[in-house]
Design a protein around this motif. Structure first.
Motif, PDB file in Angstrom:
ATOM      1  N   SER A   1     -44.363 -16.181  33.601  1.00  0.00           N
ATOM      2  CA  SER A   1     -44.781 -17.255  32.456  1.00  0.00           C
ATOM      3  C   SER A   1     -44.591 -17.034  31.384  1.00  0.00           C
ATOM      4  CB  SER A   1     -45.996 -17.790  32.992  1.00  0.00           C
ATOM      5  OG  SER A   1     -47.150 -16.503  33.155  1.00  0.00           O
ATOM      6  N   ASN A   2     -44.949 -15.403  31.143  1.00  0.00           N
ATOM      7  CA  ASN A   2     -44.886 -15.037  29.582  1.00  0.00           C
ATOM      8  C   ASN A   2     -43.702 -14.652  29.271  1.00  0.00           C
ATOM      9  OD1 ASN A   2     -44.851 -12.871  31.297  1.00  0.00           O
ATOM     10  ND2 ASN A   2     -46.540 -11.476  30.045  1.00  0.00           N
ATOM     11  N   HIS A   3     -42.621 -14.817  29.991  1.00  0.00           N
ATOM     12  CA  HIS A   3     -41.287 -14.170  29.729  1.00  0.00           C
ATOM     13  C   HIS A   3     -40.595 -15.070  28.604  1.00  0.00           C
ATOM     14  CE1 HIS A   3     -37.406 -12.180  30.539  1.00  0.00           C
ATOM     15  NE2 HIS A   3     -36.794 -13.613  30.673  1.00  0.00           N
ATOM     16  N   VAL A   4     -39.971 -14.501  27.700  1.00  0.00           N
ATOM     17  CA  VAL A   4     -39.173 -15.123  26.599  1.00  0.00           C
ATOM     18  C   VAL A   4     -37.772 -15.230  27.288  1.00  0.00           C
ATOM     19  CG1 VAL A   4     -38.237 -14.969  24.334  1.00  0.00           C
ATOM     20  CG2 VAL A   4     -40.471 -14.154  25.016  1.00  0.00           C
ATOM     21  N   LEU A   5     -37.201 -16.249  27.569  1.00  0.00           N
ATOM     22  CA  LEU A   5     -35.845 -16.525  27.933  1.00  0.00           C
ATOM     23  C   LEU A   5     -34.804 -16.429  27.275  1.00  0.00           C
ATOM     24  CD1 LEU A   5     -35.000 -17.746  30.971  1.00  0.00           C
ATOM     25  CD2 LEU A   5     -34.487 -19.694  29.767  1.00  0.00           C
ATOM     26  N   ASN A   6     -34.068 -15.349  27.651  1.00  0.00           N
ATOM     27  CA  ASN A   6     -32.755 -14.926  26.787  1.00  0.00           C
ATOM     28  C   ASN A   6     -31.555 -15.760  27.105  1.00  0.00           C
ATOM     29  OD1 ASN A   6     -31.057 -13.793  25.157  1.00  0.00           O
ATOM     30  ND2 ASN A   6     -31.275 -11.582  26.026  1.00  0.00           N
ATOM     31  N   ILE A   7     -31.428 -16.765  26.374  1.00  0.00           N
ATOM     32  CA  ILE A   7     -30.013 -17.747  26.686  1.00  0.00           C
ATOM     33  C   ILE A   7     -28.963 -17.339  25.580  1.00  0.00           C
ATOM     34  CG2 ILE A   7     -29.480 -20.040  26.521  1.00  0.00           C
ATOM     35  CD1 ILE A   7     -32.201 -20.821  26.991  1.00  0.00           C
ATOM     36  N   GLY A   8     -27.612 -17.045  26.108  1.00  0.00           N
ATOM     37  CA  GLY A   8     -26.801 -16.811  25.255  1.00  0.00           C
ATOM     38  C   GLY A   8     -25.473 -17.548  25.321  1.00  0.00           C
ATOM     39  N   MET A   9     -24.381 -17.500  24.490  1.00  0.00           N
ATOM     40  CA  MET A   9     -23.076 -18.186  24.460  1.00  0.00           C
ATOM     41  C   MET A   9     -22.315 -17.173  23.876  1.00  0.00           C
ATOM     42  SD  MET A   9     -21.697 -21.867  23.815  1.00  0.00           S
ATOM     43  CE  MET A   9     -20.051 -22.216  23.616  1.00  0.00           C
ATOM     44  N   VAL A  10     -21.157 -16.833  24.230  1.00  0.00           N
ATOM     45  CA  VAL A  10     -20.150 -15.901  23.573  1.00  0.00           C
ATOM     46  C   VAL A  10     -18.901 -16.975  23.322  1.00  0.00           C
ATOM     47  CG1 VAL A  10     -18.776 -13.873  23.505  1.00  0.00           C
ATOM     48  CG2 VAL A  10     -20.971 -13.920  24.684  1.00  0.00           C
ATOM     49  N   ALA A  11     -18.570 -17.253  21.894  1.00  0.00           N
ATOM     50  CA  ALA A  11     -17.551 -18.002  21.832  1.00  0.00           C
ATOM     51  C   ALA A  11     -17.172 -18.168  20.267  1.00  0.00           C
ATOM     52  CB  ALA A  11     -17.687 -19.489  22.351  1.00  0.00           C
ATOM     53  N   ARG A  12     -15.992 -18.405  20.072  1.00  0.00           N
ATOM     54  CA  ARG A  12     -15.529 -18.432  18.686  1.00  0.00           C
ATOM     55  C   ARG A  12     -16.225 -19.688  17.817  1.00  0.00           C
ATOM     56  NH1 ARG A  12     -13.239 -15.586  14.855  1.00  0.00           N
ATOM     57  NH2 ARG A  12     -11.988 -17.362  14.067  1.00  0.00           N
ATOM     58  N   LEU A  13     -16.697 -19.802  16.735  1.00  0.00           N
ATOM     59  CA  LEU A  13     -17.284 -20.689  16.019  1.00  0.00           C
ATOM     60  C   LEU A  13     -16.094 -21.643  15.530  1.00  0.00           C
ATOM     61  CD1 LEU A  13     -20.212 -19.002  13.948  1.00  0.00           C
ATOM     62  CD2 LEU A  13     -20.152 -19.602  16.514  1.00  0.00           C
ATOM     63  N   GLU A  14     -15.607 -22.462  16.587  1.00  0.00           N
ATOM     64  CA  GLU A  14     -14.470 -23.451  16.086  1.00  0.00           C
ATOM     65  C   GLU A  14     -14.681 -24.742  16.768  1.00  0.00           C
ATOM     66  OE1 GLU A  14     -12.434 -22.650  13.763  1.00  0.00           O
ATOM     67  OE2 GLU A  14     -12.634 -20.496  13.643  1.00  0.00           O
ATOM     68  N   LYS A  15     -13.746 -25.511  16.382  1.00  0.00           N
ATOM     69  CA  LYS A  15     -14.079 -26.987  16.997  1.00  0.00           C
ATOM     70  C   LYS A  15     -13.783 -26.996  18.548  1.00  0.00           C
ATOM     71  CE  LYS A  15      -9.175 -28.312  15.807  1.00  0.00           C
ATOM     72  NZ  LYS A  15      -8.490 -29.214  14.920  1.00  0.00           N
ATOM     73  N   HIS A  16     -13.045 -26.259  19.160  1.00  0.00           N
ATOM     74  CA  HIS A  16     -12.804 -26.418  20.707  1.00  0.00           C
ATOM     75  C   HIS A  16     -13.702 -26.004  21.440  1.00  0.00           C
ATOM     76  CE1 HIS A  16     -11.359 -22.529  19.693  1.00  0.00           C
ATOM     77  NE2 HIS A  16     -11.323 -22.214  21.121  1.00  0.00           N
ATOM     78  N   LYS A  17     -15.133 -25.417  20.801  1.00  0.00           N
ATOM     79  CA  LYS A  17     -16.273 -24.974  21.592  1.00  0.00           C
ATOM     80  C   LYS A  17     -17.357 -25.890  21.132  1.00  0.00           C
ATOM     81  CE  LYS A  17     -14.139 -21.114  23.082  1.00  0.00           C
ATOM     82  NZ  LYS A  17     -13.618 -21.017  24.339  1.00  0.00           N
ATOM     83  N   ASP A  18     -18.341 -26.025  21.748  1.00  0.00           N
ATOM     84  CA  ASP A  18     -19.549 -26.959  21.477  1.00  0.00           C
ATOM     85  C   ASP A  18     -21.057 -26.234  21.437  1.00  0.00           C
ATOM     86  OD1 ASP A  18     -20.716 -29.400  21.314  1.00  0.00           O
ATOM     87  OD2 ASP A  18     -20.705 -29.925  23.294  1.00  0.00           O
TER      88      ASP A  18
END
Length: 366
Positions: free
Chosen positions: A186-203
């Motif tokens: 319950s006290n865990h800080v969820l680590n969410i990640g995404m690896v991708a270029r900061l370009e228009k074909h990603k979201d």
């Protein structure tokens, strides 16, 4: 000879670097030619392998650049006489190929890494014209997924016989494989990640808006967006607008991706329909981290229609938030999907498979 736009430490150039390592170990000597001199992130790593790098400094403005590409590739191919040429840029590959063919290069291939953006009107018509213009001097288009290949055939008018599917590979030995059960106290800080270029074909914007939803629900989490690109300023503004500066972080370009992936609880791959096959998605699968991805063609193909990772509606922050909560609610199911994804990567997405297949297409014996 491999043509690249630049040597930025992301996506296609990293893929080429790993393929070159395998080729060198099997008596194939690659050389790299870049259209742009910068960025130079990977220069030292290519040089450490003893690979020659030549930058042509092509102008980015006007039709004159097309003539520059033809002339400069003619000159460099005439000088070094490569057995084959692989162009990673698509569209501009047409001018690269004409220069190479005039210099006597026998085998020429180009890489198709994204689904044809047929919805972009005039810009797409120009792109389609370039593909057709290049057909007489391009032996094969190498598509990174069956999804991309089907789009190339349907929308670009390239016959099936002039296309082939070769999946991107992953240097599996670099990735930490997780075999531990998923645990979310319950006290865990969820680590969410995404690896991708900061370009228009990603979201990434959808993930940023998802962070706002999760924050409103009182969840403990952080979102790490790993990658660099032209839309960084836009995303910084969006993070401020959504009031998630305290939990969404732009980490920029990183070379410790395996470590970062191993520390994630959930990997997000938020992409648009023109996504071809994300190398980062394969890397996350190799690590064994649970995945939530948007249900676009490439993700559906790689994740086996949702059997290897959750698929959610594209461009829908509420759906993405629900996908994250689904993983938290059913960790055993998430772990099972992640393990199946891991097995698929080791079976189908190795650097060896990719490098051998590319070598075969280019007529290089291994």
């Amino acid at each position: 000879m491999i043509a690249l736009t630049s040597l930025c430490a992301e996506g296609t150039p990293v893929l080429v670097l790993e393929m070159c390592r395998w080729w060198l170990a099997h008596n194939i000597q690659p050389m790299v030619v870049t259209l742009n001199a910068e960025p130079t992130d990977l220069v030292s790593e290519f040089q450490q392998l003893g690979i020659q790098i030549h930058s042509l400094n092509i102008s980015n403005y006007g039709y004159r650049r097309y003539g520059q590409i033809i002339l400069k590739f003619y000159r460099i191919c005439h000088q070094f006489q490569p057995d084959a040429l692989l162009s990673m840029p698509l569209g501009w590959h047409t001018f690269i190929a004409y220069g190479a063919r005039l210099a006597g290069v026998r085998r020429i291939a180009a890489h198709a890494g994204n689904y044809p953006p047929y919805w972009t009107g005039t810009a797409f018509q120009k792109f389609r014209f370039l593909i057709q213009l290049g057909r007489p001097v391009t032996d094969i288009l190498i598509c990174c997924s069956d999804y991309v290949r089907q789009g190339v055939i349907k929308y670009l008018g390239v016959p099936e016989s002039e296309t082939v599917t070769i999946y991107n590979g992953c240097p599996l030995e670099q990735f930490y494989q997780s075999n531990s059960p998923l645990q979310f106290p319950s006290n865990h800080v969820l680590n969410i990640g995404m690896v991708a270029r900061l370009e228009k074909h990603k979201d990434q914007p959808t993930l940023i808006r998802t962070a706002h939803i999760l924050k409103e629900r009182g969840m403990l989490f952080k979102v790490q967006l790993i990658g660099e690109g032209s839309r960084r300023g836009e995303y910084e503004t969006l993070i401020q607008q959504e009031q998630v500066e305290d939990c969404v972080y732009l980490l920029g370009m990183r070379r410790d991706i395996p470590k970062l992936l191993s520390e994630m609880d959930i990997f997000i791959f938020s992409a648009k329909p023109d996504e071809g096959l994300g190398v980062a998605l394969i890397e996350a699968m190799a690590t064994g981290v649970p995945i939530v991805a948007t249900a676009v063609g490439a993700c559906q193909e790689v994740l086996d229609q949702g059997n290897l990772g959750l698929l959610v509606k594209p461009h829908d922050s509420q759906a993405l938030a629900n996908g994250i909560i689904e993983i938290l609610s059913n960790p055993k199911s998430a772990k099972s999907r992640a393990e199946l994804a891991q097995k698929k990567v080791f079976r189908e997405f190795t650097i060896e498979n990719m490098a051998k297949s590319y070598a075969s297409c280019l007529g290089l014996g291994v």
